[in-house]
Design a protein around this motif. Structure first.
Motif, PDB file in Angstrom:
ATOM      1  N   MET A 173      71.613  74.899  81.367  1.00  0.00           N
ATOM      2  CA  MET A 173      70.436  74.461  80.615  1.00  0.00           C
ATOM      3  C   MET A 173      69.820  75.662  79.890  1.00  0.00           C
ATOM      4  N   THR A 174      69.351  75.412  78.709  1.00  0.00           N
ATOM      5  CA  THR A 174      68.676  76.434  77.917  1.00  0.00           C
ATOM      6  C   THR A 174      67.380  76.835  78.609  1.00  0.00           C
ATOM      7  N   GLN A 175      67.047  78.115  78.520  1.00  0.00           N
ATOM      8  CA  GLN A 175      65.773  78.581  79.044  1.00  0.00           C
ATOM      9  C   GLN A 175      65.020  79.304  77.939  1.00  0.00           C
ATOM     10  N   VAL A 176      63.711  79.284  78.048  1.00  0.00           N
ATOM     11  CA  VAL A 176      62.871  79.887  77.014  1.00  0.00           C
ATOM     12  C   VAL A 176      63.056  81.404  76.983  1.00  0.00           C
ATOM     13  N   ARG A 177      62.888  81.962  75.777  1.00  0.00           N
ATOM     14  CA  ARG A 177      62.958  83.409  75.588  1.00  0.00           C
ATOM     15  C   ARG A 177      61.828  83.827  74.659  1.00  0.00           C
ATOM     16  N   LEU A 178      61.235  84.968  74.971  1.00  0.00           N
ATOM     17  CA  LEU A 178      60.177  85.508  74.113  1.00  0.00           C
ATOM     18  C   LEU A 178      60.685  85.676  72.685  1.00  0.00           C
ATOM     19  N   GLY A 179      59.860  85.312  71.715  1.00  0.00           N
ATOM     20  CA  GLY A 179      60.208  85.473  70.319  1.00  0.00           C
ATOM     21  C   GLY A 179      61.086  84.375  69.756  1.00  0.00           C
ATOM     22  N   GLU A 180      61.420  83.384  70.583  1.00  0.00           N
ATOM     23  CA  GLU A 180      62.264  82.270  70.126  1.00  0.00           C
ATOM     24  C   GLU A 180      61.495  80.954  70.232  1.00  0.00           C
ATOM     25  N   ALA A 181      61.946  79.977  69.443  1.00  0.00           N
ATOM     26  CA  ALA A 181      61.329  78.652  69.495  1.00  0.00           C
ATOM     27  C   ALA A 181      61.591  78.023  70.861  1.00  0.00           C
ATOM     28  N   VAL A 182      60.569  77.386  71.396  1.00  0.00           N
ATOM     29  CA  VAL A 182      60.701  76.690  72.670  1.00  0.00           C
ATOM     30  C   VAL A 182      61.320  75.321  72.389  1.00  0.00           C
ATOM     31  N   PRO A 183      62.400  74.972  73.097  1.00  0.00           N
ATOM     32  CA  PRO A 183      62.997  73.644  72.885  1.00  0.00           C
ATOM     33  C   PRO A 183      61.975  72.540  73.157  1.00  0.00           C
ATOM     34  N   ASP A 184      62.057  71.492  72.372  1.00  0.00           N
ATOM     35  CA  ASP A 184      61.134  70.370  72.530  1.00  0.00           C
ATOM     36  C   ASP A 184      61.358  69.711  73.883  1.00  0.00           C
ATOM     37  N   PHE A 185      60.270  69.265  74.502  1.00  0.00           N
ATOM     38  CA  PHE A 185      60.380  68.505  75.748  1.00  0.00           C
ATOM     39  C   PHE A 185      59.211  67.533  75.831  1.00  0.00           C
ATOM     40  N   THR A 186      59.388  66.532  76.664  1.00  0.00           N
ATOM     41  CA  THR A 186      58.412  65.463  76.831  1.00  0.00           C
ATOM     42  C   THR A 186      58.131  65.285  78.313  1.00  0.00           C
ATOM     43  N   LEU A 187      56.861  65.111  78.671  1.00  0.00           N
ATOM     44  CA  LEU A 187      56.470  64.857  80.062  1.00  0.00           C
ATOM     45  C   LEU A 187      55.334  63.848  80.105  1.00  0.00           C
ATOM     46  N   PRO A 188      55.253  63.084  81.194  1.00  0.00           N
ATOM     47  CA  PRO A 188      54.098  62.200  81.364  1.00  0.00           C
ATOM     48  C   PRO A 188      52.834  63.012  81.600  1.00  0.00           C
ATOM     49  N   SER A 189      51.727  62.531  81.039  1.00  0.00           N
ATOM     50  CA  SER A 189      50.464  63.262  81.046  1.00  0.00           C
ATOM     51  C   SER A 189      49.339  62.400  81.609  1.00  0.00           C
ATOM     52  N   THR A 190      48.319  63.082  82.124  1.00  0.00           N
ATOM     53  CA  THR A 190      47.119  62.360  82.525  1.00  0.00           C
ATOM     54  C   THR A 190      46.544  61.639  81.311  1.00  0.00           C
ATOM     55  N   GLY A 191      45.696  60.659  81.592  1.00  0.00           N
ATOM     56  CA  GLY A 191      45.105  59.878  80.512  1.00  0.00           C
ATOM     57  C   GLY A 191      46.074  58.844  79.968  1.00  0.00           C
ATOM     58  N   ASP A 192      47.123  58.542  80.755  1.00  0.00           N
ATOM     59  CA  ASP A 192      48.131  57.548  80.354  1.00  0.00           C
ATOM     60  C   ASP A 192      48.763  57.899  79.010  1.00  0.00           C
ATOM     61  N   LYS A 193      49.050  59.191  78.827  1.00  0.00           N
ATOM     62  CA  LYS A 193      49.643  59.687  77.594  1.00  0.00           C
ATOM     63  C   LYS A 193      51.009  60.296  77.882  1.00  0.00           C
ATOM     64  N   THR A 194      51.685  60.642  76.804  1.00  0.00           N
ATOM     65  CA  THR A 194      52.945  61.368  76.902  1.00  0.00           C
ATOM     66  C   THR A 194      52.796  62.661  76.111  1.00  0.00           C
ATOM     67  N   PHE A 195      53.112  63.775  76.754  1.00  0.00           N
ATOM     68  CA  PHE A 195      53.097  65.082  76.103  1.00  0.00           C
ATOM     69  C   PHE A 195      54.431  65.294  75.414  1.00  0.00           C
TER      70      PHE A 195
END
Length: 155
Positions: free
Chosen positions: A1-23
């Protein structure tokens, strides 16, 4: 799996959020994003860390920075924690450890002499273009807020 690196774009991701939202990270282009990973809701260090961000929300708002806390706790636990502490930001549930793996925050920890895998307190600052600009690992809550604020001012 890809991991974040300083100075590079962070891969998009989605997670469930409080307030019945999706991040979704990509939906926040144009804003700075501060993501902090913490071990568990309603524990002393995690509560203090969230309170520090809460008590300085005006600073973050003035600097176009949105905050999200992430742990493996359930959304129900997050909702209770957020309400109890009056956090003005959402908490994200990473029960499947998708974001935890992406940001490489799951490590072997010792508690009362026993080893277990857990979240190491870590914070990440992503700029308006989705590029990781700063990371703090093994965070000590006491001076962390000042370090984060200075990094935002330096951007």
């Amino acid at each position: 799996m890809t991991q974040v690196r300083l100075g590079e774009a962070v891969p998009d991701f989605t997670l469930p959020s409080t307030g019945d939202k999706t991040f979704q990270l990509s939906a926040l282009k144009g804003k700075r994003v501060l993501i902090y990973f913490y071990p568990k809701d309603n524990t002393p260090g995690c509560t203090l860390e969230g309170q520090n961000f809460r008590d300085n929300i005006d600073f973050f708002n003035e600097h176009n920075t949105v905050i999200f806390g992430i742990s493996r706790d359930s959304l129900r636990m997050h909702e209770n924690f957020k309400t109890k502490q009056a956090f003005p930001f959402d908490l994200l549930s990473d029960a499947d450890e998708e974001a935890c793996q992406l940001f490489d925050v799951i490590k072997l920890k010792k508690l009362y002499g026993k080893e277990h895998l857990g979240i190491v307190r870590s914070t990440f600052l992503i700029d308006e273009n989705g590029v990781l600009q700063q990371e703090w690992r093994n965070v000590k809550v006491k001076d962390h807020l000042d370090e984060v604020k200075q990094a935002i001012l330096d951007l």
